[in-house]
Design a protein around this motif. Structure first.
Motif, mmCIF file in Angstrom:
data_model
loop_
_atom_site.group_PDB
_atom_site.id
_atom_site.type_symbol
_atom_site.label_atom_id
_atom_site.label_comp_id
_atom_site.label_asym_id
_atom_site.label_seq_id
_atom_site.Cartn_x
_atom_site.Cartn_y
_atom_site.Cartn_z
ATOM 1 N N CYS A 1 -26.275 19.594 -3.495
ATOM 2 C CA CYS A 1 -26.323 18.621 -2.395
ATOM 3 C C CYS A 1 -25.299 18.909 -1.297
ATOM 4 C CB CYS A 1 -26.154 17.203 -2.928
ATOM 5 S SG CYS A 1 -24.498 16.806 -3.524
ATOM 6 N N LEU A 2 -24.295 19.702 -1.604
ATOM 7 C CA LEU A 2 -23.263 20.083 -0.627
ATOM 8 C C LEU A 2 -22.502 18.885 -0.060
ATOM 9 C CD1 LEU A 2 -25.134 22.896 1.381
ATOM 10 C CD2 LEU A 2 -24.024 23.036 -0.833
ATOM 11 N N CYS A 3 -22.329 17.842 -0.868
ATOM 12 C CA CYS A 3 -21.618 16.643 -0.397
ATOM 13 C C CYS A 3 -20.121 16.700 -0.666
ATOM 14 C CB CYS A 3 -22.203 15.402 -1.067
ATOM 15 S SG CYS A 3 -23.850 14.985 -0.467
ATOM 16 N N VAL B 1 -17.813 18.945 -0.469
ATOM 17 C CA VAL B 1 -17.137 20.150 0.027
ATOM 18 C C VAL B 1 -15.661 19.933 0.363
ATOM 19 C CG1 VAL B 1 -19.190 21.281 0.909
ATOM 20 C CG2 VAL B 1 -17.935 19.673 2.367
ATOM 21 N N GLY C 1 -23.845 21.884 -7.227
ATOM 22 C CA GLY C 1 -23.795 22.778 -6.066
ATOM 23 C C GLY C 1 -25.035 22.712 -5.200
ATOM 24 N N GLU D 1 -10.813 15.857 -6.664
ATOM 25 C CA GLU D 1 -11.835 14.905 -7.116
ATOM 26 C C GLU D 1 -12.633 14.355 -5.936
ATOM 27 O OE1 GLU D 1 -9.880 11.755 -9.263
ATOM 28 O OE2 GLU D 1 -8.820 11.091 -7.467
ATOM 29 N N ASN D 2 -13.085 15.259 -5.070
ATOM 30 C CA ASN D 2 -13.923 14.832 -3.943
ATOM 31 C C ASN D 2 -15.173 14.112 -4.445
ATOM 32 O OD1 ASN D 2 -12.007 16.363 -2.706
ATOM 33 N ND2 ASN D 2 -13.429 17.582 -1.490
ATOM 34 N N MET D 3 -15.643 13.155 -3.651
ATOM 35 C CA MET D 3 -16.846 12.408 -4.033
ATOM 36 C C MET D 3 -18.044 13.349 -4.198
ATOM 37 S SD MET D 3 -17.513 8.877 -2.098
ATOM 38 C CE MET D 3 -16.883 9.600 -0.591
ATOM 39 N N MET D 4 -18.767 13.158 -5.253
ATOM 40 C CA MET D 4 -19.873 14.071 -5.568
ATOM 41 C C MET D 4 -21.178 13.331 -5.745
ATOM 42 S SD MET D 4 -18.298 16.473 -8.507
ATOM 43 C CE MET D 4 -16.780 17.374 -8.147
ATOM 44 N N ALA D 5 -22.264 14.055 -5.531
ATOM 45 C CA ALA D 5 -23.554 13.507 -5.937
ATOM 46 C C ALA D 5 -24.082 14.324 -7.116
ATOM 47 C CB ALA D 5 -24.539 13.482 -4.776
ATOM 48 N N GLY E 1 -14.213 28.833 4.137
ATOM 49 C CA GLY E 1 -15.106 27.828 4.735
ATOM 50 C C GLY E 1 -15.305 26.668 3.781
ATOM 51 N N ASN E 2 -16.293 25.828 4.072
ATOM 52 C CA ASN E 2 -16.584 24.681 3.217
ATOM 53 C C ASN E 2 -17.217 25.149 1.915
ATOM 54 O OD1 ASN E 2 -15.733 22.570 4.905
ATOM 55 N ND2 ASN E 2 -17.648 22.629 6.066
ATOM 56 N N VAL E 3 -16.611 24.770 0.800
ATOM 57 C CA VAL E 3 -17.210 25.121 -0.497
ATOM 58 C C VAL E 3 -17.326 23.871 -1.362
ATOM 59 C CG1 VAL E 3 -16.252 27.461 -0.408
ATOM 60 C CG2 VAL E 3 -15.048 25.692 -1.693
ATOM 61 N N LYS F 1 -12.570 22.107 2.568
ATOM 62 C CA LYS F 1 -12.326 23.228 3.492
ATOM 63 C C LYS F 1 -11.418 24.237 2.806
ATOM 64 C CE LYS F 1 -12.860 21.965 8.282
ATOM 65 N NZ LYS F 1 -12.698 20.559 8.671
#
Lengths: 302, 251
Positions: B221-223, B225, B219, B211-215, B231-233, B227
């Motif tokens: 804004c890439l906020c 992500v 797919g 549940e990473n913070m999102m804007a 790589g970062n997705v 690891k």
């Protein structure tokens, strides 16, 4: 119906509304939610010569009427773009503009040259104003010499229209605009994000992984309108306005301040179809005020 | 969509049942919505909320929301008849059934239990054998227990031993008594890391829902992500559900 078509540096656009780089992916991400062909231009994610992983998470913090981000130009590089992404977007019925970034003038120039080989990309936006990378980015955009050096290098390598995206984090943005105009820029877009910071007071540390980030959203709109107004009075090339536009009324402010077209950024996260709604709203406003064309209001506020 | 029912499983959570004049689209368990919060001046961005349950019969979508900040507290003030603007369904969701009769353990804590209800229902309907393992501080923090029990066996741990076994989910005796074919987990990060460790040690395939913070949720804004080995997705489009082998967690 008022005529809302505009022409920026030789680019014909159905509407004055473009989507800002880094807020609309490659357009395809939004294809289910908005009719892409109704958008004046789509400026795709910042592209660099070589792939970049960007900064660590957390990259975003919500702030009053806006947000901070420190994405840091994460992208798969120009070659990947040309080979894998371009084929998917080249037939979109709108202008697809690539935002180009780099860490040295040569870097920018080589990236622009690769993008220049793509027939269906009619222009680039040169990002000399990203606040989230250590090398390059904003470092070039905050001095007239730095800005000029990048535009000079890219102009020599790229023959199609160049829109230079300016940083508001400067003493006098009009000076920077004049410097890039003198090197052959075809248009300028302003503004990129304002450098900002937010702190988590419980953890007593910055909310963003690299401490600072770029502020966007309605919070920056008055700063952006002022920059557009100052730049439009200083240069002869067209100005593209952006910074916190959420509604048609916001867009009209920018047009009156001297923008010949506008970009919508952060608002795409809140309403994926905002770019079309804003264009409709501009058209309705013009009709309501008896204007036959959007040209009648551009730069009306001196 | 229109709010058709609002209830409060306890004073920190609200359960919103939403309906629409259109039939709901296809939704995979583990997918989420981005909710526009209206009437909260300090809430600028949409809020990502996982889909708790899809009731096809009544054309209802359920959202179980932890009221932690201004935005989510404002969602707790909605009442029946209010409109809610959603972008959905988003994300990839949990894996489909791998083989009939497979034993799948769904581990949840806090608001992380939300997507497991829909996943458990789906697994059972598709011929798998789900079980739930739910952890909480006290029995009052356990949400929608009757609904979970109506789908499958529910194993419980509480930190104060007020219900089920005492301790964290990874202490539960079922983990040593029964062999599961797969595990799916959604909850606080330390819980997910510990369950992922257990899964890895015991060579059990395991998925976690982040549940990473999102804007944007799309797919762009890439906020949000994470690891990964690639790589970062973006968690919003490549997740929120990940196989633990794809993550770079120290487990």
């Amino acid at each position: 119906m008022a005529d809302i078509r505009v022409n920026i540096a030789g680019l014909d656009m159905k509407t004055p509304v473009m989507t800002a780089s880094g807020t609309f992916g490659y357009g395809l991400e939004f294809a289910d939610l908005v009719n892409l062909s109704d958008i004046g231009a789509i400026i795709v994610k910042g592209t660099t010569l070589l792939p970049r992983e960007g900064n660590d998470y957390p990259r975003m913090a919500e702030t009053p009427s806006g947000m901070l981000n420190c994405v840091g130009l994460q992208n798969k590089g120009a070659e990947y773009f040309c080979q894998h992404i371009y084929p998917q977007i080249k037939d979109l019925q709108t202008n697809v503009i690539v935002n180009v970034s780099g860490s040295s003038p040569d870097d920018y120039a080589e990236c622009a040259r690769l993008i220049g080989e793509l027939d269906k990309v009619p222009a680039i936006e040169l990002n000399i104003s990203c606040p989230n990378v250590r090398q390059g980015g904003m470092a070039f955009g905050v001095t007239t010499d730095g800005a000029a050096s990048v535009v000079r290098a890219v102009r020599a390598a790229y023959s199609k229209p160049i829109i230079v995206k300016l940083s508001p984090n400067v003493t006098n943005i009009a000076d920077i605009a004049l410097a890039v105009e003198a090197e052959g820029a075809d248009a300028v877009s302003c503004i990129n994000t304002l450098m900002g910071m937010a702190i988590d007071i419980e953890r007593r540390r910055p909310k963003l992984s690299i401490s600072t980030g770029g502020l966007s959203g309605p919070a920056i709109k008055p700063v952006a309108v002022r920059c557009v107004w100052q730049v439009a009075k200083a240069v002869k090339i067209p100005v593209v306005g952006l910074g916190g536009i959420m509604t048609a009324a916001d867009a009209i402010e920018f047009l009156m301040a001297g923008a010949s077209a506008i970009e919508i950024g952060t608002a795409n996260f809140i309403d994926p179809a905002v770019s079309v709604h804003v264009a409709e709203g501009i058209s309705e406003w013009l009709d309501r005020h008896g204007c036959k064309s959007v040209q009648e209001i551009i730069g009306q506020v001196q | 969509m229109t709010v058709s029912e609002v209830s409060f499983p306890n004073n920190r959570y609200v359960l919103l049942k939403l309906t629409d004049s259109q039939p709901l689209p296809d939704i995979r368990p583990g997918q989420f919505v981005e909710v526009l919060v209206q009437g909260s001046p300090s809430t600028f961005l949409r809020r990502p909320i996982s889909i708790n349950y899809v009731d096809r019969e009544n054309n209802q979508l359920w959202l179980l929301v932890a009221m932690v900040g201004e935005g989510t507290k404002t969602l707790g003030q909605l009442s029946a008849g209010d409109k809610l603007n959603l972008v959905f369904p988003l994300g990839n969701g949990f894996s489909p059934v791998q083989q009939t009769g497979e034993e799948v353990l769904l581990v949840g804590g806090g608001v992380g239990v939300a997507p497991l209800l829909e996943y458990g229902k789906y697994l059972k309907a598709e011929g798998a054998r789900p079980s739930f393992l739910l952890g909480a501080r006290t029995k009052n923090d356990l949400l929608l227990l009757d609904l979970f029990r109506s789908i499958a066996d529910v194993y419980i741990t509480t930190e104060d031993a007020s219900l089920g076994e005492k301790g964290f989910v990874t202490h539960h005796s079922i983990l040593s008594e029964k062999r599961f074919d797969r595990i799916a987990v959604c909850g606080p990060k330390p819980m997910m890391v510990n369950v992922a460790k257990y899964a890895k040690q015991n060579d059990i395939p395991c998925e976690v829902s982040l549940e990473n913070m999102m804007a944007c949720g799309l797919g762009a804004c890439l906020c949000c992500v994470e690891k990964t080995v690639r790589g970062n997705v973006c968690v919003c489009t490549e997740g929120p559900v990940f196989n633990i082998n794809d993550l770079t967690w120290q487990i």
